[in-house]
Design a protein around this motif. Structure first.
Motif, PDB file in Angstrom:
ATOM      1  N   GLY A 236       0.835  -1.147   0.098  1.00  0.00           N
ATOM      2  CA  GLY A 236       0.001  -0.040   0.117  1.00  0.00           C
ATOM      3  C   GLY A 236       0.755   1.197  -0.034  1.00  0.00           C
ATOM      4  O   GLY A 236       0.398   2.297  -0.751  1.00  0.00           O
ATOM      5  N   PHE A 237       2.181   1.211   0.586  1.00  0.00           N
ATOM      6  CA  PHE A 237       2.937   2.375   0.727  1.00  0.00           C
ATOM      7  C   PHE A 237       4.121   2.275  -0.316  1.00  0.00           C
ATOM      8  O   PHE A 237       5.176   2.537   0.260  1.00  0.00           O
ATOM      9  CB  PHE A 237       3.213   2.568   2.169  1.00  0.00           C
ATOM     10  N   ASP A 238       3.782   2.526  -1.549  1.00  0.00           N
ATOM     11  CA  ASP A 238       4.623   2.137  -2.670  1.00  0.00           C
ATOM     12  C   ASP A 238       4.277   2.781  -3.877  1.00  0.00           C
ATOM     13  O   ASP A 238       3.066   2.401  -4.527  1.00  0.00           O
ATOM     14  CB  ASP A 238       5.038   0.723  -2.809  1.00  0.00           C
ATOM     15  N   PHE A 239       4.972   3.654  -4.506  1.00  0.00           N
ATOM     16  CA  PHE A 239       4.686   4.149  -5.795  1.00  0.00           C
ATOM     17  C   PHE A 239       4.374   3.283  -7.042  1.00  0.00           C
ATOM     18  O   PHE A 239       3.657   3.462  -7.785  1.00  0.00           O
ATOM     19  CB  PHE A 239       5.371   5.423  -6.097  1.00  0.00           C
ATOM     20  N   ILE A 240       5.468   2.302  -6.924  1.00  0.00           N
ATOM     21  CA  ILE A 240       5.410   1.380  -8.034  1.00  0.00           C
ATOM     22  C   ILE A 240       4.400   0.422  -8.062  1.00  0.00           C
ATOM     23  O   ILE A 240       3.518   0.321  -9.064  1.00  0.00           O
ATOM     24  CB  ILE A 240       6.823   0.265  -7.958  1.00  0.00           C
ATOM     25  N   ALA A 241       3.819   0.170  -6.776  1.00  0.00           N
ATOM     26  CA  ALA A 241       2.402  -0.744  -6.472  1.00  0.00           C
ATOM     27  C   ALA A 241       1.254   0.096  -6.934  1.00  0.00           C
ATOM     28  O   ALA A 241       0.305  -0.224  -7.639  1.00  0.00           O
ATOM     29  CB  ALA A 241       2.411  -1.303  -5.167  1.00  0.00           C
ATOM     30  N   ARG A 242       1.390   1.346  -6.691  1.00  0.00           N
ATOM     31  CA  ARG A 242       0.169   2.457  -6.792  1.00  0.00           C
ATOM     32  C   ARG A 242       0.101   2.631  -8.380  1.00  0.00           C
ATOM     33  O   ARG A 242      -0.963   2.652  -8.797  1.00  0.00           O
ATOM     34  CB  ARG A 242       0.424   3.726  -6.026  1.00  0.00           C
ATOM     35  N   GLU A 243       1.141   2.686  -9.138  1.00  0.00           N
ATOM     36  CA  GLU A 243       1.138   2.800 -10.503  1.00  0.00           C
ATOM     37  C   GLU A 243       0.633   1.742 -11.140  1.00  0.00           C
ATOM     38  O   GLU A 243      -0.544   2.137 -12.050  1.00  0.00           O
ATOM     39  CB  GLU A 243       2.684   3.302 -11.118  1.00  0.00           C
ATOM     40  N   PHE A 244       0.996   0.536 -10.715  1.00  0.00           N
ATOM     41  CA  PHE A 244       0.292  -0.750 -11.139  1.00  0.00           C
ATOM     42  C   PHE A 244      -1.288  -0.940 -11.090  1.00  0.00           C
ATOM     43  O   PHE A 244      -2.096  -1.048 -11.959  1.00  0.00           O
ATOM     44  CB  PHE A 244       0.862  -1.969 -10.623  1.00  0.00           C
ATOM     45  N   LYS A 245      -1.734  -0.454  -9.650  1.00  0.00           N
ATOM     46  CA  LYS A 245      -3.074  -0.664  -9.380  1.00  0.00           C
ATOM     47  C   LYS A 245      -4.063   0.349  -9.986  1.00  0.00           C
ATOM     48  O   LYS A 245      -5.166  -0.055 -10.336  1.00  0.00           O
ATOM     49  CB  LYS A 245      -3.124  -0.393  -7.792  1.00  0.00           C
ATOM     50  N   ASP A 246      -3.421   1.714 -10.194  1.00  0.00           N
ATOM     51  CA  ASP A 246      -4.171   2.561 -11.144  1.00  0.00           C
ATOM     52  C   ASP A 246      -4.342   2.309 -12.494  1.00  0.00           C
ATOM     53  O   ASP A 246      -5.545   2.303 -13.034  1.00  0.00           O
ATOM     54  CB  ASP A 246      -3.240   3.877 -11.140  1.00  0.00           C
ATOM     55  N   TYR A 247      -3.213   1.471 -12.931  1.00  0.00           N
ATOM     56  CA  TYR A 247      -3.376   1.075 -14.393  1.00  0.00           C
ATOM     57  C   TYR A 247      -4.554  -0.173 -14.669  1.00  0.00           C
ATOM     58  O   TYR A 247      -5.369  -0.321 -15.451  1.00  0.00           O
ATOM     59  CB  TYR A 247      -2.026   0.426 -14.944  1.00  0.00           C
ATOM     60  N   LEU A 248      -4.358  -1.002 -13.610  1.00  0.00           N
ATOM     61  CA  LEU A 248      -5.352  -2.116 -13.374  1.00  0.00           C
ATOM     62  C   LEU A 248      -6.697  -1.672 -13.376  1.00  0.00           C
ATOM     63  O   LEU A 248      -7.520  -2.377 -14.058  1.00  0.00           O
ATOM     64  CB  LEU A 248      -5.016  -2.782 -11.892  1.00  0.00           C
ATOM     65  N   LYS A 249      -7.029  -0.736 -12.757  1.00  0.00           N
ATOM     66  CA  LYS A 249      -8.391   0.012 -12.875  1.00  0.00           C
ATOM     67  C   LYS A 249      -8.965   0.556 -14.141  1.00  0.00           C
ATOM     68  O   LYS A 249      -9.893   0.372 -14.668  1.00  0.00           O
ATOM     69  CB  LYS A 249      -8.715   0.815 -11.658  1.00  0.00           C
ATOM     70  N   SER A 250      -7.891   0.818 -15.069  1.00  0.00           N
ATOM     71  CA  SER A 250      -8.010   1.637 -16.106  1.00  0.00           C
ATOM     72  C   SER A 250      -8.144   0.554 -17.492  1.00  0.00           C
ATOM     73  O   SER A 250      -8.382   0.987 -18.333  1.00  0.00           O
ATOM     74  CB  SER A 250      -7.339   2.771 -16.435  1.00  0.00           C
ATOM     75  N   SER A 251      -7.424  -0.587 -17.229  1.00  0.00           N
ATOM     76  CA  SER A 251      -6.990  -1.499 -18.335  1.00  0.00           C
ATOM     77  C   SER A 251      -8.304  -2.288 -18.572  1.00  0.00           C
ATOM     78  O   SER A 251      -8.878  -3.191 -17.720  1.00  0.00           O
ATOM     79  CB  SER A 251      -5.916  -2.311 -17.942  1.00  0.00           C
ATOM     80  N   GLU A 252      -9.090  -2.378 -19.925  1.00  0.00           N
ATOM     81  CA  GLU A 252      -9.904  -3.435 -20.458  1.00  0.00           C
ATOM     82  C   GLU A 252      -9.556  -4.818 -20.152  1.00  0.00           C
ATOM     83  O   GLU A 252     -10.089  -5.759 -19.819  1.00  0.00           O
ATOM     84  CB  GLU A 252     -10.550  -2.951 -21.566  1.00  0.00           C
ATOM     85  N   ILE A 253      -8.091  -4.962 -20.352  1.00  0.00           N
ATOM     86  CA  ILE A 253      -7.762  -6.405 -20.638  1.00  0.00           C
ATOM     87  C   ILE A 253      -7.796  -6.866 -19.121  1.00  0.00           C
ATOM     88  O   ILE A 253      -8.064  -8.059 -18.928  1.00  0.00           O
ATOM     89  CB  ILE A 253      -6.210  -6.284 -21.067  1.00  0.00           C
TER      90      ILE A 253
END
Length: 304
Positions: A236-253
């Protein structure tokens, strides 16, 4: 304090792994009686080798062996004690293939493997996963999909907006130590990177050659093509993880993959990138072992 020590019912065997004319150095942790599922622990990029940050890979391998799960952890080319030029996570397929071959050779009871990776090696494991039918699962910890656009979005969303809500920020402003000009320049530069660099690629633009795709899309397409199970654990306290989670939400795939039931998502809210505290590492390790044991049990039931 050592979280897990090697038990009498397991052994650690150094191995030399041939890989396209080079030699990889690894360690096989083998229980007396091994399950059908083995684990290949893949080292991330940067200044790491088969021991892992905070001796995490040693601990994981010993814990797995204590539950009857054999594993191999190894230095890929150009790292640790292995020979060859460093190729990075983008080109690690041959290294992973060689490690799997060696694990099957040393532990003949194994029928399938799980690839385990953190950060860059999590992404590398996904890139390889669909190429070898022996891979039945991938355990990805804080997958790396870093792009300039993704980083800019992450910092603006998770740093700047939260920063202006903090009391310490306004104290700095009132004390005269805050430079509005420098901060504004930084924000403008990040905004420019967002609007001048295309990040998303439509399905029609995606070729079968995943190597040509931007990193986030290549990871998504690799996981889409993989037929096994995927576990994704984030800090939860990591920019690398946050970048991935944000993309996860926006990715149709990714939304399609998640809807299929193929993916298990887990987040440890306060953890940092390397799980530096004992309680965070313990949860990471427990999640790993429990999930792999479930996979192995499911496979045993299917074969009956």
């Amino acid at each position: 304090m050592r979280l897990y020590a090697m038990l009498p019912n397991q052994s650690e065997q150094p191995v030399s792994i041939p890989c396209e004319g080079e030699t990889l150095i690894g360690i096989v942790n083998k229980p007396v009686k091994a399950c059908r599922t083995g684990v290949v622990i893949i080292v991330a990029g940067g200044p790491q080798y088969r021991v892992g940050a905070h001796r995490q890979f040693v601990t994981l391998a010993r814990l797995l062996a204590g539950r009857g799960i054999a594993s191999i952890r190894f230095d890929h080319r150009g790292t640790g004690d292995s020979t060859g030029e460093l190729r990075g996570f983008i080109d690690m397929n041959a290294d992973i293939q060689s490690a799997i071959d060696t694990l099957f050779d040393r532990v003949p009871e194994i029928e399938k493997v799980v690839l385990w990776g953190e950060c860059e090696s999590a992404t590398a494991s996904a890139f390889f996963s669909y190429l070898d039918t022996r891979v039945q699962g991938i355990f990805m910890v804080n997958p790396w999909i870093r792009t300039d656009v993704g980083l800019a979005k992450t910092i603006i969303k998770h740093y700047y907006w939260q920063r202006i809500m903090q009391k310490s920020f306004w104290k700095k402003v009132m004390s005269g130590k805050f430079s509005a000009t420098d901060s504004l320049k930084s924000i403008v530069k990040m905004m420019q990177s967002i609007f001048t660099r295309p990040e998303n690629v439509s399905h029609s633009e995606m070729s079968d050659n995943f190597f040509e795709l931007p990193l986030p899309e290549r990871l998504a397409k690799s996981c889409e093509k993989f037929q096994g199970q995927i576990f994704i654990l984030t800090s939860g306290f990591d920019f690398i993880a946050r970048e991935f989670k944000d993309y996860l939400k926006s990715s149709e795939i990714w939304q399609k993959i998640i809807a299929s039931g193929q993916v298990t998502l887990k987040d440890i809210p306060d953890a940092d990138h390397t799980f530096s505290r004992l309680e965070w590492r313990k949860e990471l390790l427990d999640q790993t072992v429990d999930w792999i044991m479930r996979l192995d049990s499911k496979r045993n039931n299917q074969s009956m």
